[in-house]
Design an enzyme around this catalytic site. Structure first.
Site, mmCIF file in Angstrom:
data_model
loop_
_atom_site.group_PDB
_atom_site.id
_atom_site.type_symbol
_atom_site.label_atom_id
_atom_site.label_comp_id
_atom_site.label_asym_id
_atom_site.label_seq_id
_atom_site.Cartn_x
_atom_site.Cartn_y
_atom_site.Cartn_z
ATOM 1 C CE LYS A 288 104.319 47.474 68.137
ATOM 2 N NZ LYS A 288 104.144 47.221 66.693
ATOM 3 C CG ASN A 289 102.244 50.464 66.188
ATOM 4 O OD1 ASN A 289 103.291 49.819 66.165
ATOM 5 N ND2 ASN A 289 101.055 49.900 66.267
ATOM 6 C CB CYS B 156 102.536 38.837 59.998
ATOM 7 S SG CYS B 156 101.048 39.714 60.444
ATOM 8 N NE ARG C 279 99.830 43.531 58.932
ATOM 9 C CZ ARG C 279 100.498 43.931 60.013
ATOM 10 N NH1 ARG C 279 101.100 43.029 60.766
ATOM 11 N NH2 ARG C 279 100.594 45.206 60.308
ATOM 12 C CG ASP D 11 97.054 47.268 66.933
ATOM 13 O OD1 ASP D 11 97.857 48.179 66.679
ATOM 14 O OD2 ASP D 11 96.778 46.358 66.128
ATOM 15 N NE ARG E 15 107.675 41.983 66.288
ATOM 16 C CZ ARG E 15 107.234 41.878 65.041
ATOM 17 N NH1 ARG E 15 106.838 40.711 64.565
ATOM 18 N NH2 ARG E 15 107.190 42.939 64.253
HETATM 19 C C1 EPZ Z 1 99.609 49.399 61.479
HETATM 20 O O1 EPZ Z 1 99.859 48.325 60.604
HETATM 21 C C2 EPZ Z 1 100.087 48.954 62.853
HETATM 22 N N1 EPZ Z 1 101.523 48.684 62.810
HETATM 23 C C3 EPZ Z 1 99.331 47.691 63.274
HETATM 24 O O2 EPZ Z 1 99.745 47.367 64.597
HETATM 25 C C4 EPZ Z 1 97.839 48.009 63.300
HETATM 26 O O3 EPZ Z 1 97.122 46.835 63.619
HETATM 27 C C5 EPZ Z 1 97.393 48.533 61.933
HETATM 28 O O4 EPZ Z 1 98.195 49.675 61.565
HETATM 29 C C6 EPZ Z 1 95.936 48.960 61.923
HETATM 30 O O5 EPZ Z 1 95.731 49.946 62.883
HETATM 31 C C7 EPZ Z 1 102.384 49.725 62.891
HETATM 32 O O6 EPZ Z 1 101.989 50.872 62.965
HETATM 33 C C8 EPZ Z 1 103.843 49.381 62.864
HETATM 34 P P1 EPZ Z 1 97.187 49.105 57.761
HETATM 35 P P2 EPZ Z 1 99.688 48.547 59.006
HETATM 36 O O7 EPZ Z 1 97.997 49.456 56.547
HETATM 37 O O8 EPZ Z 1 100.112 49.924 58.648
HETATM 38 C C9 EPZ Z 1 95.244 46.277 54.467
HETATM 39 C C10 EPZ Z 1 100.552 46.030 66.325
HETATM 40 O O9 EPZ Z 1 99.987 45.104 66.928
HETATM 41 N N2 EPZ Z 1 96.222 46.871 53.539
HETATM 42 O O10 EPZ Z 1 96.375 50.167 58.414
HETATM 43 O O11 EPZ Z 1 100.342 47.412 58.320
HETATM 44 C C11 EPZ Z 1 95.893 45.438 55.562
HETATM 45 O O12 EPZ Z 1 96.133 44.121 55.108
HETATM 46 C C12 EPZ Z 1 100.420 46.120 64.824
HETATM 47 O O13 EPZ Z 1 101.201 46.956 66.873
HETATM 48 C C13 EPZ Z 1 96.164 46.561 52.190
HETATM 49 O O14 EPZ Z 1 95.325 45.790 51.755
HETATM 50 O O15 EPZ Z 1 98.109 48.419 58.845
HETATM 51 C C14 EPZ Z 1 94.859 45.497 56.657
HETATM 52 O O16 EPZ Z 1 93.859 44.535 56.367
HETATM 53 C C15 EPZ Z 1 99.685 44.927 64.232
HETATM 54 N N3 EPZ Z 1 97.065 47.142 51.344
HETATM 55 C C16 EPZ Z 1 94.265 46.904 56.508
HETATM 56 O O17 EPZ Z 1 94.588 47.307 55.169
HETATM 57 C C17 EPZ Z 1 98.011 48.027 51.782
HETATM 58 O O18 EPZ Z 1 98.792 48.534 50.957
HETATM 59 C C18 EPZ Z 1 94.845 47.932 57.472
HETATM 60 O O19 EPZ Z 1 96.246 47.851 57.362
HETATM 61 C C19 EPZ Z 1 98.058 48.328 53.156
HETATM 62 C C20 EPZ Z 1 97.159 47.752 54.024
#
Ligand code: EPZ
Length: 420
Positions: A22-23, A118, A123, A307, A399
């Site tokens: 999915k990701n 969420c 996020r 995840d 989802r």
């Molecule tokens: C991706 O989300 C995945 N989603 C998430 O999977 C996964 O948990 C996550 O990466 C971490 O591996 C998809 O790929 C669609 P991040 P993403 O940016 O890109 C903070 C699932 O269950 N952050 O790596 O949103 C953020 O809040 C989902 O399939 C900022 O602060 O995750 C988090 O604490 C859930 N500012 C951390 O970084 C930003 O601009 C990592 O987030 C971006 C992120």
């Protein structure tokens, strides 16, 4: 709202086909905005989030066709006719924000609703925006929308991420592919889904070096062309069903699964007493004796994936001994804990860590799914629990997991969906 009912106590035995990730599929679909040519994606999972991304792209002007009746191939094509991503779509799926980089790179403008938080955390998308600003974009925030503009083309830049972000790496990688000059993404995410996106962009004509490392160097090109790309198998689905085999005391062949994508998950599963071996085009997962406690901390790839945290915790709840589970990526990703405790688990949360004291058995109960991965962890607990478990709000599950009840029932689980 649909519910899923499980009567536990049956060890799983058989084979589970692992679908496309999915990701990986979601950013790959957003990459369809980077060219007017046709981008054909295969091994696409049939999930609610994929349908959401398809409807988002359609309102941008990118038609998403399904040329095969199995629905596992998406053919994306068309010209961008609208550069706004509306709130009513973005709020249902945060990955919608991945259209920001491609829209700015192609048209010089984008008006994207802020995704908002969420269940698992606030996020923010500040890293996406700061990186794009370094490339020449200017943003105005009003009415819950981010309004981005670029004078001319995006320009390459050296972007150093203060911490790893999967989405920010993906948005900026796609933007850099069409920017003028060189972009360096330092401290980039290394998840296999990033590599899959990069390989597809290269097939589309992008110039990307350092794929698989934490430093990506991209020489921007004027235009990208179409390509055919097969999506990698889903490593989180793989880990989730590995936990299902383990918690039920069974043995299951995870067809198409790839050991090298599991990172630290393999080590931690083996430490807990799960046998994982490469076999017959997939991974054979079996529980030899009892499970024992193991400490785990979630980290960016190749560390233990956030995840997988909820699913692993469900498995640890019936292991012998105690485990400590520390969540370092999201601030609110323990909502499965009170539901597991209602089934007799003994889990105490202390800030970002949870102490799991293994119990001999869980007891079935009605429980509430709160987010995608938590819903799967409750199903895992139901597989092991004595009696009946009913998981409510399974729209979360749909989802990100395709045909869960069919895949588990095919391995002997007593599981059914109650339409409601
Ligand atoms: C991706 O989300 C995945 N989603 C998430 O999977 C996964 O948990 C996550 O990466 C971490 O591996 C998809 O790929 C669609 P991040 P993403 O940016 O890109 C903070 C699932 O269950 N952050 O790596 O949103 C953020 O809040 C989902 O399939 C900022 O602060 O995750 C988090 O604490 C859930 N500012 C951390 O970084 C930003 O601009 C990592 O987030 C971006 C992120």
């Amino acid at each position: 709202m649909d519910r899923i009912r499980i009567r536990g106590g049956k060890p799983l035995s058989g084979e589970i086909p692992i679908g496309g990730a999915k990701n990986a599929a979601l950013p790959l679909m957003a990459a369809g905005l980077l060219t007017d040519d046709r981008l054909v994606l295969s091994n696409v999972p049939k999930l609610a989030d994929i349908a959401t991304m398809a409807s988002l792209l359609a309102q941008h002007g990118i038609a998403v066709e399904r040329p095969d009746n199995a629905g596992r191939v998406l053919s994306l094509g068309g010209r961008i006719t609208n550069t706004e991503a509306p709130y009513d779509i973005v709020r249902t799926m945060r990955a919608s924000f991945l259209v920001m980089g491609p829209l700015l790179a192609r048209t010089g403008e984008a008006r994207v609703s802020l995704p908002g938080g969420c269940e698992i955390g606030a996020r923010p998308v500040d890293l996406h925006l700061k990186g794009l600003e370094q490339m020449g974009a200017r943003f105005n925030l009003e009415g819950g929308y981010v309004d981005g503009r670029v004078d001319g083309r995006l320009r390459g830049a050296k972007i150093v991420f203060p911490f790893v972000s999967v989405g920010a790496t993906e948005n900026l990688l796609m933007a850099a592919a069409l920017a003028e000059g060189r972009t360096e993404l330092v401290n980039a995410a290394r998840e296999p889904e990033i590599g899959d996106l990069a390989h597809c962009l290269v097939a589309m004509g992008a110039d990307i070096k350092g794929i698989g490392s934490d430093t990506l160097v991209i020489e921007g090109v004027r235009a990208l062309h179409g390509a055919d790309h097969a999506i990698i198998p889903d490593r989180i689905e793989t880990g989730s069903y590995a936990c299902a085999a383990a918690i039920s005391g069974g043995s299951v062949l995870l067809r198409h699964a790839r050991l090298e994508h599991l990172g630290a998950t393999v080590r931690v599963m083996r430490e807990a007493g799960v046998d994982i071996t490469e076999e017959a085009g997939g991974l054979m997962v079996r529980r030899l004796n009892g499970l024992h406690g193991a400490d785990v901390m979630t980290e960016p790839y190749p560390g233990f994936p956030t995840d997988m945290q909820a699913q692993f915790m469900a498995m640890l709840s019936v292991a012998e001994g105690a485990s400590m589970v520390t969540e370092t990526i999201f601030e609110n990703r323990f909502m499965h804990v009170p539901e597991l405790n209602r089934m007799g688990a003994r889990i105490n949360v202390h800030g970002t860590s949870a102490i799991v004291r293994g119990v001999p058995s869980l007891s079935g109960a009605p429980v509430m799914a709160s987010d995608l991965r938590a819903s799967l962890s409750l199903i895992l607990a139901g597989l092991a629990a004595k009696g009946e478990t009913v998981v409510n709000r399974v729209y979360h599950l749909d989802r990100g997991y395709e045909a869960v009840e069919q895949k588990l029932a095919a391995c002997g689980a007593d599981i059914e969906r109650i339409r409601g």
